[in-house]
Enzyme design. Structure first.
Site, PDB file in Angstrom:
ATOM      1  N   HIS A  52      45.430  36.776  29.797  1.00  0.00           N
ATOM      2  CA  HIS A  52      45.303  35.851  30.929  1.00  0.00           C
ATOM      3  C   HIS A  52      43.819  35.609  31.203  1.00  0.00           C
ATOM      4  O   HIS A  52      43.018  36.553  31.280  1.00  0.00           O
ATOM      5  CB  HIS A  52      45.990  36.473  32.145  1.00  0.00           C
ATOM      6  CG  HIS A  52      45.784  35.704  33.402  1.00  0.00           C
ATOM      7  ND1 HIS A  52      45.841  34.336  33.446  1.00  0.00           N
ATOM      8  CD2 HIS A  52      45.494  36.127  34.674  1.00  0.00           C
ATOM      9  CE1 HIS A  52      45.603  33.937  34.688  1.00  0.00           C
ATOM     10  NE2 HIS A  52      45.389  35.005  35.446  1.00  0.00           N
ATOM     11  N   ASN A  91      40.480  30.074  36.133  1.00  0.00           N
ATOM     12  CA  ASN A  91      41.797  30.721  36.045  1.00  0.00           C
ATOM     13  C   ASN A  91      42.884  29.680  36.338  1.00  0.00           C
ATOM     14  O   ASN A  91      42.982  29.209  37.469  1.00  0.00           O
ATOM     15  CB  ASN A  91      41.822  31.867  37.076  1.00  0.00           C
ATOM     16  CG  ASN A  91      43.146  32.592  37.135  1.00  0.00           C
ATOM     17  OD1 ASN A  91      44.149  32.138  36.593  1.00  0.00           O
ATOM     18  ND2 ASN A  91      43.158  33.720  37.814  1.00  0.00           N
ATOM     19  N   CYS A 106      50.717  34.569  37.880  1.00  0.00           N
ATOM     20  CA  CYS A 106      49.968  34.338  36.632  1.00  0.00           C
ATOM     21  C   CYS A 106      50.715  34.817  35.378  1.00  0.00           C
ATOM     22  O   CYS A 106      50.638  34.167  34.332  1.00  0.00           O
ATOM     23  CB  CYS A 106      48.589  34.989  36.708  1.00  0.00           C
ATOM     24  SG  CYS A 106      47.600  34.306  38.052  1.00  0.00           S
TER      25      CYS A 106
HETATM   26  O1  UT7 Z   1      45.070  35.826  38.240  1.00  0.00           O
HETATM   27  C1  UT7 Z   1      44.614  36.913  38.994  1.00  0.00           C
HETATM   28  C2  UT7 Z   1      43.747  36.362  40.076  1.00  0.00           C
HETATM   29  N1  UT7 Z   1      42.698  37.161  40.603  1.00  0.00           N
HETATM   30  C3  UT7 Z   1      41.676  37.747  39.918  1.00  0.00           C
HETATM   31  O2  UT7 Z   1      41.630  37.789  38.718  1.00  0.00           O
HETATM   32  C4  UT7 Z   1      40.561  38.308  40.763  1.00  0.00           C
HETATM   33  C5  UT7 Z   1      39.992  39.591  40.226  1.00  0.00           C
HETATM   34  N2  UT7 Z   1      38.747  39.885  40.919  1.00  0.00           N
HETATM   35  C6  UT7 Z   1      37.566  39.306  40.561  1.00  0.00           C
HETATM   36  O3  UT7 Z   1      37.531  38.528  39.617  1.00  0.00           O
HETATM   37  C7  UT7 Z   1      36.328  39.710  41.306  1.00  0.00           C
HETATM   38  O4  UT7 Z   1      36.643  40.712  42.247  1.00  0.00           O
HETATM   39  C8  UT7 Z   1      35.648  38.502  42.038  1.00  0.00           C
HETATM   40  C9  UT7 Z   1      35.024  37.567  41.016  1.00  0.00           C
HETATM   41  C10 UT7 Z   1      36.662  37.763  42.905  1.00  0.00           C
HETATM   42  C11 UT7 Z   1      34.519  39.031  42.936  1.00  0.00           C
HETATM   43  O5  UT7 Z   1      33.593  39.767  42.153  1.00  0.00           O
HETATM   44  P1  UT7 Z   1      33.118  41.204  42.637  1.00  0.00           P
HETATM   45  O6  UT7 Z   1      32.107  41.666  41.661  1.00  0.00           O
HETATM   46  O7  UT7 Z   1      34.351  42.061  42.832  1.00  0.00           O
HETATM   47  O8  UT7 Z   1      32.414  40.879  44.001  1.00  0.00           O
HETATM   48  P2  UT7 Z   1      32.759  41.425  45.459  1.00  0.00           P
HETATM   49  O9  UT7 Z   1      33.989  40.802  45.992  1.00  0.00           O
HETATM   50  O10 UT7 Z   1      32.653  42.927  45.448  1.00  0.00           O
HETATM   51  O11 UT7 Z   1      31.537  40.857  46.287  1.00  0.00           O
HETATM   52  C12 UT7 Z   1      30.188  41.266  46.029  1.00  0.00           C
HETATM   53  C13 UT7 Z   1      29.278  40.458  46.917  1.00  0.00           C
HETATM   54  C14 UT7 Z   1      29.723  40.417  48.376  1.00  0.00           C
HETATM   55  O12 UT7 Z   1      28.569  40.405  49.176  1.00  0.00           O
HETATM   56  P3  UT7 Z   1      28.046  41.785  49.863  1.00  0.00           P
HETATM   57  O13 UT7 Z   1      29.172  42.252  50.738  1.00  0.00           O
HETATM   58  O14 UT7 Z   1      27.761  42.725  48.736  1.00  0.00           O
HETATM   59  O15 UT7 Z   1      26.845  41.331  50.601  1.00  0.00           O
HETATM   60  C15 UT7 Z   1      30.412  39.095  48.512  1.00  0.00           C
HETATM   61  O16 UT7 Z   1      30.364  38.567  49.823  1.00  0.00           O
HETATM   62  O17 UT7 Z   1      29.249  39.100  46.478  1.00  0.00           O
HETATM   63  C16 UT7 Z   1      29.583  38.234  47.575  1.00  0.00           C
HETATM   64  N3  UT7 Z   1      30.315  37.085  47.038  1.00  0.00           N
HETATM   65  C17 UT7 Z   1      29.694  36.002  46.544  1.00  0.00           C
HETATM   66  N4  UT7 Z   1      28.395  35.694  46.407  1.00  0.00           N
HETATM   67  C18 UT7 Z   1      28.093  34.508  45.853  1.00  0.00           C
HETATM   68  C19 UT7 Z   1      31.664  36.930  46.912  1.00  0.00           C
HETATM   69  N5  UT7 Z   1      31.928  35.729  46.350  1.00  0.00           N
HETATM   70  C20 UT7 Z   1      30.715  35.149  46.119  1.00  0.00           C
HETATM   71  C21 UT7 Z   1      30.343  33.923  45.552  1.00  0.00           C
HETATM   72  N6  UT7 Z   1      29.033  33.641  45.425  1.00  0.00           N
HETATM   73  N7  UT7 Z   1      31.246  33.023  45.099  1.00  0.00           N
END
Ligand code: UT7
Length: 324
Positions: A251, A281, A114
């Site tokens: 970004h 993104n 990125c």
């Molecule tokens: O260019 C660089 C590329 N990468 C990034 O910028 C990624 C940076 N990270 C993020 O943007 C965030 O970590 C995410 C948006 C990917 C995820 O958000 P989060 O607040 O960190 O969520 P999490 O991974 O901690 O997941 C929380 C919950 C989980 O369920 P449980 O275990 O609490 O029951 C996930 O399974 O949300 C669930 N979950 C979803 N639910 C609905 C994960 N993805 C989804 C989804 N829809 N798409």
């Protein structure tokens, strides 16, 4: 001499995929995606036509037209991408063809995930500062949709396709200040093992190896820790106060990362423009595409002081301060 931006252009595929569309293929919702990322929709390419090279070429044509220059005056093209269509020739060479640049134009690609567009921008700046180039195109182009596992809700909601390009011209001015950092020991929280191969599309195991693998929380933590730090460091190096900055062009990965950065820097969020709501993104394309939008809607004006910063796989992160 430094490279001033004299033209900008971008390209987004016509096809728009909304959060509601995604909620029909994976277990997610518009509410969850908006709340956790700020993203509402993204553009997804028609892979047969809108290849990475094609989108890069159109963005570059638009940037050259915006600059009002003749293509045969371009003497360098640097393209950033993590998702090139082929191992070689480079995307930069396809851009050379698309804009009609002459054979005296040097062309090469950089891959720094990125943050790649900033790496390409700094590379072109070095060529201009050393007198090896006078006019350069700096392109970021991605078809991330080719590398996303459309059954993985943790990643498929985040990414979109697109391209952006800036035209640089040698001019008098204060040098661009920049910092680049990398941490390979943290690299396994975001990686992609293989490049897509058209003759292996039926090989399920191989196809799996082309999907992005991401530990979202780890990448999030890394970004909200390192991005404010590197911005502070680049401002200190430039001897400029954050209050003097007109725009912090970051970004476009996640609105919460941008909000956290603004908060840590104690800056008003209104100085942190965002386009991710409508694009997702787009990796190395996100910064030049956002600058193009800002130029066209009148927000980006000559003489403004800009900080740009990015982060991503590697892990790598970088920041630059310059006058637009
Ligand atoms: O260019 C660089 C590329 N990468 C990034 O910028 C990624 C940076 N990270 C993020 O943007 C965030 O970590 C995410 C948006 C990917 C995820 O958000 P989060 O607040 O960190 O969520 P999490 O991974 O901690 O997941 C929380 C919950 C989980 O369920 P449980 O275990 O609490 O029951 C996930 O399974 O949300 C669930 N979950 C979803 N639910 C609905 C994960 N993805 C989804 C989804 N829809 N798409």
């Amino acid at each position: 001499m430094i490279g001033k931006i004299i033209g900008l252009g971008s390209y987004l595929p016509d096809k728009v995929v909304t959060n509601d569309d995604l909620s029909r293929i994976v277990d997610t919702s518009d509410e969850w995606i908006c709340e956790r990322t700020g993203i509402r929709e993204r553009h997804i390419s028609d892979h047969k036509v809108e290849t990475t090279s094609y989108m890069a070429g159109v963005a570059a044509q638009r940037a050259v037209a915006d600059a009002g220059i003749e293509a045969d005056t371009i003497d360098l093209i640097v393209a950033a991408s993590t998702t090139p269509d082929t191992v070689f020739p480079t995307i930069a060479c396809s851009v050379q063809k698309a804009v009609g640049a002459s054979e005296s134009c040097g062309c090469f690609d950089v891959n720094s995930a990125c943050p790649g567009w900033i790496a390409a921008f700094l590379t072109a700046q070095s060529f201009i500062e050393s007198g090896r180039a006078r006019r350069a195109l700096v392109v970021g182009a991605e078809t991330l949709s080719n590398y996303v596992d459309w059954t993985d809700r943790g990643t498929c909601i985040l990414f979109g396709d697109g391209a952006g390009c800036a035209v640089l011209e040698a001019s008098e001015g204060d040098p661009v200040r920049s910092i680049m950092r990398s941490s390979c020991v943290r690299g396994d929280c975001l990686y992609c093992a293989s490049m897509k191969q058209p003759d292996r599309l039926d090989d399920e195991e191989f196809i799996k190896s082309t999907y992005f693998q991401m530990a979202g929380r780890d990448v999030f933590r890394f970004a909200v820790t390192e991005v404010p730090k590197i911005i502070t460091d680049v401002l200190n190096e430039a001897g400029v106060s954050s209050d003097d900055i007109d725009w912090f062009i970051l970004h476009q990965a996640n609105a919460r990362i941008i909000e956290a950065t603004a908060k840590k820097l104690k800056m008003d969020l209104s100085k942190f423009p965002m386009s991710l709501q409508g694009t997702g993104n787009t990796s190395s394309a996100s910064i030049p595409s956002l600058m193009d939008v800002m130029k066209r809607d009148g927000r980006l004006v000559k003489g403004q002081k800009i900080v740009t910063a990015s982060f991503g796989a590697g892990l790598t992160w970088d920041a630059a301060y310059f006058e637009y």
